[in-house]
Design a protein around this motif. Structure first.
Motif, PDB file in Angstrom:
ATOM      1  N   ARG A   2      64.961  32.537  25.728  1.00  0.00           N
ATOM      2  CA  ARG A   2      63.970  32.628  26.703  1.00  0.00           C
ATOM      3  C   ARG A   2      64.773  31.722  28.059  1.00  0.00           C
ATOM      4  O   ARG A   2      64.862  30.404  27.631  1.00  0.00           O
ATOM      5  CB  ARG A   2      62.696  32.195  26.841  1.00  0.00           C
ATOM      6  CG  ARG A   2      61.751  32.475  28.031  1.00  0.00           C
ATOM      7  CD  ARG A   2      60.349  32.079  27.541  1.00  0.00           C
ATOM      8  NE  ARG A   2      59.591  32.366  28.884  1.00  0.00           N
ATOM      9  CZ  ARG A   2      58.939  33.265  29.618  1.00  0.00           C
ATOM     10  NH1 ARG A   2      59.212  34.345  28.861  1.00  0.00           N
ATOM     11  NH2 ARG A   2      58.155  33.290  30.406  1.00  0.00           N
ATOM     12  N   HIS A  16      66.261  40.002  43.334  1.00  0.00           N
ATOM     13  CA  HIS A  16      66.107  39.885  41.977  1.00  0.00           C
ATOM     14  C   HIS A  16      67.060  39.138  41.260  1.00  0.00           C
ATOM     15  O   HIS A  16      67.876  38.530  42.124  1.00  0.00           O
ATOM     16  CB  HIS A  16      66.273  41.371  41.271  1.00  0.00           C
ATOM     17  CG  HIS A  16      67.574  41.972  41.395  1.00  0.00           C
ATOM     18  ND1 HIS A  16      68.057  42.791  42.601  1.00  0.00           N
ATOM     19  CD2 HIS A  16      68.663  41.865  40.615  1.00  0.00           C
ATOM     20  CE1 HIS A  16      69.110  43.046  42.417  1.00  0.00           C
ATOM     21  NE2 HIS A  16      69.704  42.679  41.221  1.00  0.00           N
ATOM     22  N   THR A  34      65.595  40.777  36.223  1.00  0.00           N
ATOM     23  CA  THR A  34      64.408  40.649  36.420  1.00  0.00           C
ATOM     24  C   THR A  34      64.079  40.187  37.953  1.00  0.00           C
ATOM     25  O   THR A  34      64.738  39.553  38.697  1.00  0.00           O
ATOM     26  CB  THR A  34      63.843  39.351  35.449  1.00  0.00           C
ATOM     27  OG1 THR A  34      62.411  39.316  36.021  1.00  0.00           O
ATOM     28  CG2 THR A  34      64.520  38.090  35.994  1.00  0.00           C
ATOM     29  N   CYS A  35      62.586  40.411  38.491  1.00  0.00           N
ATOM     30  CA  CYS A  35      62.135  39.934  39.751  1.00  0.00           C
ATOM     31  C   CYS A  35      61.544  38.622  39.779  1.00  0.00           C
ATOM     32  O   CYS A  35      60.990  38.118  40.760  1.00  0.00           O
ATOM     33  CB  CYS A  35      61.478  40.946  40.456  1.00  0.00           C
ATOM     34  SG  CYS A  35      62.178  42.318  40.924  1.00  0.00           S
ATOM     35  N   GLY A  36      61.312  38.060  38.292  1.00  0.00           N
ATOM     36  CA  GLY A  36      60.737  36.877  38.253  1.00  0.00           C
ATOM     37  C   GLY A  36      61.469  35.755  37.961  1.00  0.00           C
ATOM     38  O   GLY A  36      62.796  35.812  38.326  1.00  0.00           O
ATOM     39  N   PHE A  39      63.487  35.071  31.699  1.00  0.00           N
ATOM     40  CA  PHE A  39      64.081  36.229  31.143  1.00  0.00           C
ATOM     41  C   PHE A  39      64.407  36.047  29.834  1.00  0.00           C
ATOM     42  O   PHE A  39      64.677  34.962  29.155  1.00  0.00           O
ATOM     43  CB  PHE A  39      65.666  36.762  31.783  1.00  0.00           C
ATOM     44  CG  PHE A  39      66.127  37.874  31.223  1.00  0.00           C
ATOM     45  CD1 PHE A  39      65.632  39.211  31.783  1.00  0.00           C
ATOM     46  CD2 PHE A  39      67.209  37.713  30.390  1.00  0.00           C
ATOM     47  CE1 PHE A  39      66.315  40.280  31.408  1.00  0.00           C
ATOM     48  CE2 PHE A  39      67.711  38.953  29.852  1.00  0.00           C
ATOM     49  CZ  PHE A  39      67.433  40.440  30.552  1.00  0.00           C
TER      50      PHE A  39
END
Length: 76
Positions: A2, A16, A34-36, A39
């Motif tokens: 992660r 992103h 990812t937009c966060g 990942f």
């Protein structure tokens, strides 16, 4: 694995984030986007017996310009 990161806080709008794995031939393997700010890599592949892999994260803005890469090291 992660990957997590903090936004730069410089006020630049981020569209992103893209995650890549640099390869020995100077190319990059796309791992996902990812937009966060986190990942999950379900399976990182080792390349050519390397002792460590350095995944890269880049912020991508609205005009599709990329930031410099932030890296982490995964030791095999």
């Amino acid at each position: 694995m992660r990957l997590m990161w903090k936004p730069s806080g410089k006020g630049v709008p981020v569209r992103h984030h893209e995650n890549h794995q640099p390869l020995p031939d100077r190319k990059r393997r796309f791992l996902g986007g990812t937009c966060g700010t986190a990942f999950h890599l379900p399976a990182l592949r080792r390349t050519s017996g390397e002792s460590g892999t350095r995944p890269e994260v880049r912020a991508v803005g609205e005009p599709h310009t990329s930031s410099a890469a932030a890296t982490a090291v995964f030791t095999w």
